[in-house]
Motif scaffolding. Structure first.
Motif, short mmCIF file in Angstrom:
data_model
loop_
_atom_site.label_atom_id
_atom_site.label_comp_id
_atom_site.label_asym_id
_atom_site.label_seq_id
_atom_site.Cartn_x
_atom_site.Cartn_y
_atom_site.Cartn_z
N GLN A 118 0.85 -1.19 0.00
CA GLN A 118 0.00 0.00 0.00
C GLN A 118 0.89 1.24 0.00
OE1 GLN A 118 -2.57 0.80 3.44
NE2 GLN A 118 -4.06 1.74 2.06
N GLU A 143 3.69 0.08 2.64
CA GLU A 143 3.61 -0.86 3.76
C GLU A 143 3.29 -2.22 3.17
OE1 GLU A 143 0.75 -0.03 6.89
OE2 GLU A 143 1.31 -1.85 7.99
N ILE A 151 0.32 -8.67 4.55
CA ILE A 151 0.23 -10.07 4.10
C ILE A 151 -1.21 -10.43 3.72
CG2 ILE A 151 -0.10 -11.06 6.42
CD1 ILE A 151 1.77 -13.38 5.50
N ARG A 152 -1.32 -11.28 2.71
CA ARG A 152 -2.59 -11.84 2.26
C ARG A 152 -2.39 -13.34 2.08
NH1 ARG A 152 -3.65 -7.62 3.77
NH2 ARG A 152 -4.68 -5.86 2.76
N PRO A 190 -5.51 -10.72 7.00
CA PRO A 190 -4.68 -10.97 8.19
C PRO A 190 -5.46 -10.98 9.50
CG PRO A 190 -4.02 -8.92 7.09
CD PRO A 190 -4.97 -9.62 6.19
N VAL A 242 7.63 -13.22 5.77
CA VAL A 242 7.33 -11.85 5.36
C VAL A 242 8.62 -11.07 5.12
CG1 VAL A 242 6.38 -9.63 6.17
CG2 VAL A 242 5.05 -11.74 6.46
N ASN A 246 5.44 -5.00 9.16
CA ASN A 246 4.86 -5.19 10.49
C ASN A 246 5.61 -6.30 11.23
OD1 ASN A 246 2.31 -3.42 10.58
ND2 ASN A 246 2.17 -4.47 8.60
N ASP A 256 3.67 2.05 15.37
CA ASP A 256 2.38 1.83 14.70
C ASP A 256 1.22 2.07 15.67
OD1 ASP A 256 0.69 1.14 12.65
OD2 ASP A 256 1.32 -0.96 12.54
N ASP A 257 0.07 2.37 15.11
CA ASP A 257 -1.17 2.51 15.89
C ASP A 257 -1.00 3.49 17.04
OD1 ASP A 257 -2.06 0.57 14.16
OD2 ASP A 257 -1.84 -1.08 15.58
N ARG A 303 -5.65 4.82 12.54
CA ARG A 303 -6.82 5.07 11.69
C ARG A 303 -8.04 5.51 12.49
NH1 ARG A 303 -7.64 0.00 9.12
NH2 ARG A 303 -9.56 -0.49 10.24
N GLY A 345 -5.05 5.18 7.07
CA GLY A 345 -6.50 5.08 6.91
C GLY A 345 -7.14 6.34 6.36
N GLU A 348 -9.10 8.10 3.86
CA GLU A 348 -10.03 7.59 2.86
C GLU A 348 -10.66 8.67 1.99
OE1 GLU A 348 -12.96 5.22 4.87
OE2 GLU A 348 -11.57 3.55 5.19
N GLY A 356 -3.56 5.40 2.85
CA GLY A 356 -4.99 5.10 2.94
C GLY A 356 -5.60 4.91 1.57
N TYR A 357 -6.84 4.46 1.57
CA TYR A 357 -7.50 4.14 0.31
C TYR A 357 -7.55 5.34 -0.63
CZ TYR A 357 -9.17 -0.06 2.76
OH TYR A 357 -9.26 -1.23 3.46
N PRO A 417 -4.03 -1.51 -0.71
CA PRO A 417 -2.95 -2.50 -0.80
C PRO A 417 -3.12 -3.30 -2.09
CG PRO A 417 -4.03 -2.56 1.36
CD PRO A 417 -4.87 -1.69 0.48
P1 C2E Z 1 -2.02 -2.32 10.47
O1 C2E Z 1 -0.56 -2.55 10.60
O2 C2E Z 1 -2.61 -1.22 11.29
O3 C2E Z 1 -2.28 -2.09 8.91
C1 C2E Z 1 -3.19 -1.17 8.38
C2 C2E Z 1 -4.48 -1.84 7.99
O4 C2E Z 1 -5.40 -0.84 7.54
C3 C2E Z 1 -4.34 -2.81 6.82
O5 C2E Z 1 -5.29 -3.84 7.02
C4 C2E Z 1 -4.75 -1.95 5.63
O6 C2E Z 1 -5.20 -2.70 4.52
C5 C2E Z 1 -5.86 -1.15 6.25
N1 C2E Z 1 -6.08 0.12 5.55
C6 C2E Z 1 -5.21 0.86 4.87
N2 C2E Z 1 -5.76 1.98 4.40
C7 C2E Z 1 -7.06 1.96 4.81
C8 C2E Z 1 -8.17 2.87 4.65
O7 C2E Z 1 -8.08 3.93 4.03
N3 C2E Z 1 -9.35 2.49 5.22
C9 C2E Z 1 -9.50 1.33 5.92
N4 C2E Z 1 -10.70 1.05 6.43
N5 C2E Z 1 -8.45 0.46 6.09
C10 C2E Z 1 -7.26 0.78 5.55
P2 C2E Z 1 -4.90 -5.36 6.73
O8 C2E Z 1 -4.02 -5.46 5.53
O9 C2E Z 1 -6.18 -6.14 6.75
O10 C2E Z 1 -4.03 -5.73 8.00
C11 C2E Z 1 -4.60 -5.74 9.28
C12 C2E Z 1 -3.54 -5.89 10.34
O11 C2E Z 1 -2.90 -7.18 10.23
C13 C2E Z 1 -2.42 -4.88 10.24
O12 C2E Z 1 -2.83 -3.67 10.82
C14 C2E Z 1 -1.32 -5.59 11.00
O13 C2E Z 1 -1.49 -5.41 12.38
C15 C2E Z 1 -1.58 -7.04 10.66
N6 C2E Z 1 -0.66 -7.46 9.59
C16 C2E Z 1 -0.79 -7.32 8.24
N7 C2E Z 1 0.28 -7.85 7.60
C17 C2E Z 1 1.12 -8.30 8.56
C18 C2E Z 1 2.41 -8.94 8.53
O14 C2E Z 1 3.03 -9.16 7.48
N8 C2E Z 1 2.94 -9.29 9.75
C19 C2E Z 1 2.31 -9.02 10.93
N9 C2E Z 1 2.90 -9.38 12.07
N10 C2E Z 1 1.11 -8.42 10.98
C20 C2E Z 1 0.52 -8.06 9.81
#
Ligand code: C2E
Ligand code: CA
Ligand code: CA
Ligand code: CA
Length: 279
Positions: A44, A57, A60-61, A72, A92, A117, A179-180, A203, A237, A239, A257-258, A263
């Motif tokens: 993304q 960033e 993973i999918r 994830p 990763v 991450n 993060d966060d 976000r 985030g 949007e 963000g979107y 992504p």
């Molecule tokens: P995160 O690190 O806070 O990643 C951001 C999440 O927000 C991602 O969800 C991303 O797709 C989503 N996002 C980005 N822009 C927007 C937006 O504009 N609006 C909304 N509603 N969402 C947006 P994703 O890809 O589903 O990942 C969720 C969480 O899973 C991540 O939160 C992270 O904590 C974890 N994750 C993802 N990939 C990995 C990885 O390779 N390793 C580890 N340990 N954790 C991962």
């Protein structure tokens, strides 16, 4: 014992039993998926105030042969609970380094920084530092191209250990994002002790922009905080254009963000970037 175990399961809500089985099944399949390349990294864009791409960033999918695209949120918690997160985390890192090696050959992508991450368990692993450095050597990429995204969960157990490990990695060239940001506890206490490059505004604060006055205030304060501590600040985030405009006005310097891009797979990311640059 097996019998009573079975009876016990019946005692609980059947949906819970289904959930437990579903989890066990997913864990089993995920172990397999890591070996058969069913997992893939999406990228993304992270952009600056002019909309230029700074990097991405990695997210993973899991492209499951029957279930389709698994997000994830559905399998990271399972991986965390089972210890599989260590294998997943290493997978990763290697996929990320391989991608950076490819990007090194593209003039438009050469300077991109890839944010990864890192889970708390992975960060504390004994050979985390060695294996990270070994991967950058294997793929001949500068450590500066990698930004490790940590949440406060990495810090809480043993803050001194985390600080030392971060300083060591920082000296080796790796970057760090917190993060966060704003969602955990006592973040402020850590900020000055950690060798951070960036903080990510969560976000949940961006969601309410520009109308929610609490979110607006918190966002402005985090941006100000980053300025005071000489850290880059990125909003995640984003949007809508209205959110982007608010953040620009508040002097935020990086965006994700979107609104700027979802992504996407690596090839799509590169075409997106080339179109963006007008190449
Ligand atoms: P995160 O690190 O806070 O990643 C951001 C999440 O927000 C991602 O969800 C991303 O797709 C989503 N996002 C980005 N822009 C927007 C937006 O504009 N609006 C909304 N509603 N969402 C947006 P994703 O890809 O589903 O990942 C969720 C969480 O899973 C991540 O939160 C992270 O904590 C974890 N994750 C993802 N990939 C990995 C990885 O390779 N390793 C580890 N340990 N954790 C991962
Ligand atoms: Ca992240
Ligand atoms: Ca985040
Ligand atoms: Ca988040």
């Amino acid at each position: 014992a097996k019998e009573s175990g079975r009876n016990r399961l019946h005692f609980f809500d059947p949906t819970l039993q289904t959930q437990v089985l579903h989890k066990a099944q997913l864990e089993h399949e995920l172990r397999h998926a890591l070996q058969t390349n069913e997992c893939v990294l999406f990228y993304q864009p992270q952009v600056d105030a002019q909309g230029r791409i700074l990097g991405a960033e990695a997210l993973i999918r899991w492209l499951h042969p029957q279930r389709g695209l698994v997000m994830p949120a559905e399998f990271i918690p399972i991986a965390e609970a089972s210890g599989l997160i260590l294998d997943l985390g290493h997978w990763v890192l290697e996929a990320a380094c391989r991608q950076l090696q490819v990007w090194q050959t593209h003039p438009v992508a050469r300077d991109w920084v890839l944010a990864i991450n890192i889970s708390a368990h992975q960060f504390r692993q004994n050979d985390f530092v060695e294996s990270l450095i070994a991967l950058t050597q294997k793929y001949a990429i500068p450590a500066e191209r990698l930004k490790l995204e940590l949440t406060e969960s990495v810090l809480i157990d043993d803050i001194q250990f985390a600080i030392e490990r971060m300083h060591y990695l920082k000296a080796a060239g790796f970057g760090f994002a917190l993060d966060d940001f704003g969602t955990g506890y006592s973040s402020l206490a850590y900020i000055k002790q950690l060798p951070l490059d960036q903080i990510k505004i969560d976000r949940c604060f961006i969601d309410g922009l520009p109308l929610d006055s609490n979110d607006a205030a918190i966002t402005r304060i985090i941006i100000r905080l980053a300025q005071e501590f000489n850290l880059q600040v990125i909003a995640e985030g984003v949007e809508t254009q209205a959110q982007r405009d608010f953040l620009l006005e508040a002097a935020c310097v990086a965006f994700q963000g979107y609104w700027f891009g979802r992504p996407m797979p690596a090839d799509e990311f590169l075409s997106h970037a080339l179109a963006q640059e007008g190449v």
